[in-house]
Design a protein around this motif. Structure first.
Motif, PDB file in Angstrom:
ATOM      1  N   ALA A 163       0.834  -1.206   0.000  1.00 23.60           N
ATOM      2  CA  ALA A 163       0.000   0.000   0.000  1.00 23.60           C
ATOM      3  C   ALA A 163       0.866   1.253   0.000  1.00 23.60           C
ATOM      4  N   ALA A 164       1.901   1.254   0.837  1.00 28.63           N
ATOM      5  CA  ALA A 164       2.799   2.411   0.893  1.00 28.63           C
ATOM      6  C   ALA A 164       3.534   2.599  -0.430  1.00 28.63           C
ATOM      7  N   ALA A 165       3.976   1.493  -1.042  1.00 29.65           N
ATOM      8  CA  ALA A 165       4.705   1.585  -2.310  1.00 29.65           C
ATOM      9  C   ALA A 165       3.803   2.075  -3.437  1.00 29.65           C
ATOM     10  N   LEU A 166       2.560   1.615  -3.485  1.00 26.60           N
ATOM     11  CA  LEU A 166       1.627   2.068  -4.515  1.00 26.60           C
ATOM     12  C   LEU A 166       1.386   3.575  -4.404  1.00 26.60           C
ATOM     13  N   HIS A 167       1.280   4.059  -3.176  1.00 24.41           N
ATOM     14  CA  HIS A 167       1.075   5.495  -2.980  1.00 24.41           C
ATOM     15  C   HIS A 167       2.286   6.282  -3.449  1.00 24.41           C
ATOM     16  N   ARG A 168       3.477   5.807  -3.104  1.00 27.09           N
ATOM     17  CA  ARG A 168       4.698   6.506  -3.511  1.00 27.09           C
ATOM     18  C   ARG A 168       4.908   6.461  -5.032  1.00 27.09           C
ATOM     19  N   GLU A 169       4.722   5.276  -5.600  1.00 28.20           N
ATOM     20  CA  GLU A 169       5.074   5.086  -7.006  1.00 28.20           C
ATOM     21  C   GLU A 169       4.056   5.681  -7.971  1.00 28.20           C
ATOM     22  N   THR A 170       2.787   5.705  -7.582  1.00 26.80           N
ATOM     23  CA  THR A 170       1.749   6.197  -8.501  1.00 26.80           C
ATOM     24  C   THR A 170       1.235   7.583  -8.130  1.00 26.80           C
TER      25      THR A 170
END
Length: 404
Positions: A163-170
């Motif tokens: 969830a944290a990575a999706l927020h950062r990456e997108t």
């Protein structure tokens, strides 16, 4: 006669070819001199796929289809694109069913036996006028289910990091929801002492607008978090309530990451899930259970391109690509390396493993693959480059995963 707005794109979901022909004739007459597209499908599964592609203005929906029956059909389809109005076309003149369907968000409920060309065209015109033609049709919310084949696979850790990575990456809105009622670890892993939880959301379903929702949700570094608020199976609820929660979430977030914990909970809500990550470890019992879970998911008709096996806590000496093919068959895979130091430190500090750790880097790759973004180069070869050099990534699907 009331006329339709030019270029209205109508999705008709009807398995009775005779009645579908009648509707087509009605709309042809009503749309004389105007451009109007009618798309007819005969199952919930195909309708969900087409609706998710966007560019649909209004839906005409028969509740009883070969793969779904009753009001659940409406809930499953409307959750795909909450802003697209859905008009129910039903053979039943049950007032209770009509009221409940409208209460759940249907624009209108028309009984086939008394419906006429005029009443249908009028309902379509009003539905489109109410929602407006300027609403976005390109937004395609994604629900990612994270399922552990058994306890101890690190399912929650992967879900939180993803969830944290999706927020950062997108740079898109992300909700992390905990539907694992036995363990309920999302709140702990996210470093929360939450005041509210999924229990409170379910209790407020009848008045759950955006303002109420915002008051019940925690915010952790830009990711909205909905902990389960239950440990040891303390929260007993009907799948329909969870379906409602997912439907509401899809209307507000670009990404919804759900920690299902068990495969049983996922299977009850699979029609609302875009992609599922099956979390296992490299131990023999976990691999065996992963193979069994994968078989069950496939039996439920879920397309392989939306299912990925993620092996957590893997060691450098783990199985070769050929071994993976023998165990799981063709499909998409990712691995998250064993990074005990980073995981222990994160657990003590009640935070997620550092993005720069081996664990964080691997989950970042998973997130970028799900989002259809270019996978950043690392020193580790991808499983696809070693697994099958002749298979292009495009053939596997934009939601398939890459091994890092």
């Amino acid at each position: 006669m009331t006329t339709l707005t030019p270029m209205i794109r109508v999705l008709l979901v009807e398995d009775d070819p005779d009645y579908a022909a009648i509707v087509e004739q009605w709309l042809d007459v009503a749309g004389a001199g105007r451009k109007m597209a009618l798309i007819r499908l005969d199952s919930l599964a195909t309708a969900k796929t087409r609706l998710a592609e966007g560019d649909i203005d209004v839906v005409l929906l028969d509740l009883n289809l070969p793969d779904s029956r009753g009001i659940e059909t409406f809930g499953a389809l409307s959750a795909v694109q909450r802003h697209v109005p859905v008009i129910v076309l039903s053979s039943s003149d049950s007032e209770a069913l009509a009221i409940e369907t409208v209460r759940q968000g249907a624009e209108n409920y028309l009984v086939k036996g008394v419906c006429t060309a005029d009443s249908l065209v009028r309902a379509l015109s009003y539905a489109v006028a109410r929602r407006g033609r300027t609403l976005p049709t390109v937004r395609q919310p994604r629900v990612v289910g994270v399922v552990g084949v058994k306890g101890g696979t690190g399912c929650t850790t992967v879900a939180c990091a993803l969830a944290a990575a999706l927020h950062r990456e997108t740079n898109r809105s992300v909700l992390l929801a905990d539907f694992d009622f036995d363990r309920g670890l999302v709140g702990f892993m996210a470093g929360l002492d939450p005041r509210y939880s999924l229990k409170d959301v379910i209790r407020n379903l009848d008045r759950l607008d955006r303002a109420v929702w915002t008051g019940l949700i925690a915010n952790v570094d830009g990711v909205h978090v909905l902990p389960s608020g239950a440990v040891g199976g303390a929260l007993q609820t009907e799948p329909s309530a969870l379906s409602w929660v997912l439907g509401i979430a899809v209307g507000m977030y670009d990404w919804v990451v759900v920690d299902f914990g068990h495969i049983e909970t996922y299977l009850k809500l699979k029609d609302q899930v875009s992609d599922v990550l099956l979390i296992t470890t490299d131990g023999i019992p976990s691999l065996y259970l992963a193979k069994q879970c994968l078989a069950v998911i496939r039996e439920q008709g879920v397309d392989d391109k939306h299912v990925s096996v993620v092996m957590n806590h893997t060691h450098p000496t783990f199985a070769s690509p050929d071994d993976l093919r023998i165990v799981f068959g063709d499909g998409a895979y990712a691995d998250v390396p064993h990074d005990e130091r980073a995981l222990r430190q994160a657990l003590v500090e009640r935070r997620l493993p550092a993005e720069t750790s081996a664990f964080g880097s691997a989950v970042r790759t998973v997130a970028r693959r799900l989002a259809g973004l270019e996978v950043l180069k690392t020193k580790r070869p991808t499983i696809f480059s070693r697994f099958n050099r002749k298979t292009p990534l495009a053939a596997i699907g934009s939601s398939s995963l890459d091994r890092r």
